[in-house]
Design a protein around this motif. Structure first.
Motif, short mmCIF file in Angstrom:
data_model
loop_
_atom_site.label_atom_id
_atom_site.label_comp_id
_atom_site.label_asym_id
_atom_site.label_seq_id
_atom_site.Cartn_x
_atom_site.Cartn_y
_atom_site.Cartn_z
N LEU A 6 0.87 -1.17 0.00
CA LEU A 6 0.00 0.00 0.00
C LEU A 6 0.90 1.22 0.00
N TRP A 7 0.54 2.21 -0.80
CA TRP A 7 1.41 3.36 -1.05
C TRP A 7 0.76 4.61 -0.51
N ASP A 8 1.33 5.17 0.54
CA ASP A 8 0.81 6.38 1.16
C ASP A 8 1.36 7.59 0.41
N VAL A 9 0.56 8.09 -0.54
CA VAL A 9 0.98 9.23 -1.35
C VAL A 9 -0.07 10.34 -1.28
N PRO A 10 0.35 11.59 -1.49
CA PRO A 10 -0.62 12.69 -1.51
C PRO A 10 -1.64 12.50 -2.63
N GLN A 11 -2.88 12.84 -2.36
CA GLN A 11 -3.92 12.75 -3.38
C GLN A 11 -4.62 14.10 -3.48
N SER A 12 -4.67 14.61 -4.69
CA SER A 12 -5.27 15.93 -4.94
C SER A 12 -6.27 15.81 -6.07
N GLN A 13 -7.34 16.56 -5.98
CA GLN A 13 -8.36 16.56 -7.03
C GLN A 13 -7.94 17.38 -8.24
N HIS A 14 -7.04 18.37 -8.04
CA HIS A 14 -6.70 19.30 -9.11
C HIS A 14 -5.42 18.89 -9.85
N ASP A 15 -4.34 18.71 -9.12
CA ASP A 15 -3.06 18.34 -9.71
C ASP A 15 -2.64 16.99 -9.15
N PRO A 16 -2.56 15.94 -9.98
CA PRO A 16 -2.26 14.61 -9.45
C PRO A 16 -0.89 14.50 -8.78
N TRP A 17 0.03 15.43 -9.05
CA TRP A 17 1.37 15.35 -8.46
C TRP A 17 1.56 16.36 -7.33
N GLU A 18 0.51 17.08 -6.95
CA GLU A 18 0.62 18.06 -5.87
C GLU A 18 1.02 17.37 -4.57
N GLY A 19 2.07 17.89 -3.94
CA GLY A 19 2.54 17.34 -2.67
C GLY A 19 3.51 16.17 -2.81
N TRP A 20 3.77 15.73 -4.03
CA TRP A 20 4.70 14.61 -4.23
C TRP A 20 6.14 15.11 -4.17
N GLY A 21 7.01 14.29 -3.57
CA GLY A 21 8.44 14.56 -3.54
C GLY A 21 9.20 13.25 -3.70
N THR A 22 10.48 13.33 -3.60
CA THR A 22 11.31 12.13 -3.78
C THR A 22 11.04 11.10 -2.69
N GLU A 23 10.52 11.53 -1.54
CA GLU A 23 10.25 10.58 -0.44
C GLU A 23 9.19 9.54 -0.81
N GLN A 24 8.33 9.84 -1.77
CA GLN A 24 7.33 8.85 -2.19
C GLN A 24 7.96 7.68 -2.94
N PHE A 25 9.19 7.83 -3.37
CA PHE A 25 9.86 6.79 -4.14
C PHE A 25 11.01 6.14 -3.38
N GLU A 26 11.07 6.32 -2.05
CA GLU A 26 12.17 5.80 -1.25
C GLU A 26 12.30 4.28 -1.32
N ILE A 27 11.20 3.57 -1.53
CA ILE A 27 11.27 2.12 -1.62
C ILE A 27 12.23 1.69 -2.73
N PHE A 28 12.32 2.49 -3.79
CA PHE A 28 13.19 2.14 -4.91
C PHE A 28 14.66 2.46 -4.62
#
Length: 142
Positions: free
Chosen positions: A74-96
């Motif tokens: 399960l992937w805990d990522v920011p979810q926005s109605q307007h911009d799908p990448w709003e709030g995303w940073g490199t920390e969302q990809f730390e598993i890789f």
């Protein structure tokens, strides 16, 4: 230096062998190179009209997740109605950063529509050695 390999005495030399995959060879017709004699542990049955991912086991996943190495995270990522990448940073990809072996290609399902990855995230993933392919989520599972 040239190295020649020969079979051990008493061992039969196979008529055909596969260096890259264990699926069976076919003499005619098409062969699915990604198929295997045993199906993967996790299989997606369908994407529901509500956007949930239904697994072949009947389990419904209602949020973002990562399919990696025969497991689902399960992937805990920011979810926005307007911009799908709003709030995303490199920390969302730390598993890789830590997973071994690292996948060569990262297929990113972006919901109902394809949304291009911001340049900063694309650069970060490229530095990790990951190629990215973005598509709507339903296309990612077909």
């Amino acid at each position: 230096m040239l190295l020649a390999l020969r079979p051990l005495r008493g061992c039969a030399v196979p008529q055909a062998h596969r260096a890259l995959h264990s699926s069976t060879l076919r003499r005619n017709g098409l062969t699915n190179m990604l198929a295997d004699s045993s199906p993967p542990a996790i299989q997606v049955q369908s994407i529901t009209s509500a956007g949930q991912i239904e697994l072949s086991s009947g389990l419904l996943l209602s949020g973002p997740c990562i399919f990696l190495g025969g497991k689902v995270f399960l992937w805990d990522v920011p979810q926005s109605q307007h911009d799908p990448w709003e709030g995303w940073g490199t920390e969302q990809f730390e598993i890789f950063d830590v997973v071994v072996p690292k996948p060569e290609i990262l297929l990113l399902g972006t919901g109902r529509r394809t949304a291009q990855l911001p340049p900063t995230l694309r650069t970060h993933l490229r530095q990790l050695g990951l190629q990215t392919d973005l598509m709507d989520t339903a296309s990612g599972f077909t």
